[in-house]
Scaffold this motif. Structure first.
Motif, mmCIF file in Angstrom:
data_model
loop_
_atom_site.group_PDB
_atom_site.id
_atom_site.type_symbol
_atom_site.label_atom_id
_atom_site.label_comp_id
_atom_site.label_asym_id
_atom_site.label_seq_id
_atom_site.Cartn_x
_atom_site.Cartn_y
_atom_site.Cartn_z
ATOM 1 N N ILE A 121 0.844 -1.185 0.000
ATOM 2 C CA ILE A 121 0.000 0.000 0.000
ATOM 3 C C ILE A 121 0.880 1.235 0.000
ATOM 4 O O ILE A 121 1.965 1.241 0.580
ATOM 5 N N GLN A 122 0.406 2.243 -0.681
ATOM 6 C CA GLN A 122 1.184 3.467 -0.782
ATOM 7 C C GLN A 122 0.839 4.434 0.348
ATOM 8 O O GLN A 122 1.707 5.101 0.884
ATOM 9 N N ILE A 123 -0.439 4.539 0.687
ATOM 10 C CA ILE A 123 -0.894 5.406 1.775
ATOM 11 C C ILE A 123 -1.919 4.607 2.561
ATOM 12 O O ILE A 123 -2.981 4.255 2.039
ATOM 13 N N GLU A 124 -1.625 4.315 3.806
ATOM 14 C CA GLU A 124 -2.486 3.418 4.582
ATOM 15 C C GLU A 124 -3.777 4.085 5.040
ATOM 16 O O GLU A 124 -4.841 3.491 4.946
ATOM 17 N N HIS A 125 -3.719 5.279 5.571
ATOM 18 C CA HIS A 125 -4.900 5.954 6.126
ATOM 19 C C HIS A 125 -5.261 7.138 5.231
ATOM 20 O O HIS A 125 -4.920 8.286 5.521
#
Length: 154
Positions: A58-62
């Motif tokens: 994943i590149q950006i989790e949140h």
């Protein structure tokens, strides 16, 4: 100036079809801020799906937490939300609306199920995006017996 009726849907964490960015936060941050400056009608952002989270790719989790401070336009989020997670995101101001995709496919009466805290049907991904009604119109609805009015505490 008239309100802009355009909107955008972005998936900052998606690596579908090999999509990747060496600095997704900078790229998508720039896009979100530019869209905000244009006064779009709303911004729809997708969180990473379960498969991406399991793979660690994943590149950006949140996504909602990351991009909410970058925009003032109404924001819709989706991806992996259940009732509790959706309510928490709304209460924290991370989004203005939460969209449900897969839960609605398996539960055409999802709103009533959430209202009653009823059990949900398990989705069958093998039937998604195929031909015919199987997997879309054959999930059972709540029974007549469980359709009692929700309590005042729900």
């Amino acid at each position: 100036m008239a309100k802009n009726r355009a909107f955008a849907r972005l998936s900052p964490s998606s690596q579908l079809y090999g999509m990747h960015d060496s600095d997704a936060l900078a790229t998508f941050g720039y896009v979100v801020r530019a869209l905000d400056a244009q006064g779009i009608g709303y911004l729809h952002l997708t969180e990473p799906n379960a498969k991406a989270l399991e793979s660690g790719q994943i590149q950006i989790e949140h996504v909602a937490q990351t991009f909410r401070p970058m925009t003032s336009v109404p924001m819709i989020v989706n991806g992996g939300f259940d009732k509790a997670k959706a309510n928490a995101a709304l209460a924290a101001g991370e989004a203005d609306l939460v969209a449900f995709g897969v839960p609605f496919i398996a539960n055409p009466d999802l709103v009533e199920r959430y209202r009653q805290d009823a059990a949900l049907n398990k989705p069958d991904p093998a039937t998604f995006y195929g031909e015919g009604p199987g997997g879309y119109t054959d999930y059972p609805a709540l029974s007549e017996y469980s359709a009692a009015p929700a309590s005042a505490t729900n």
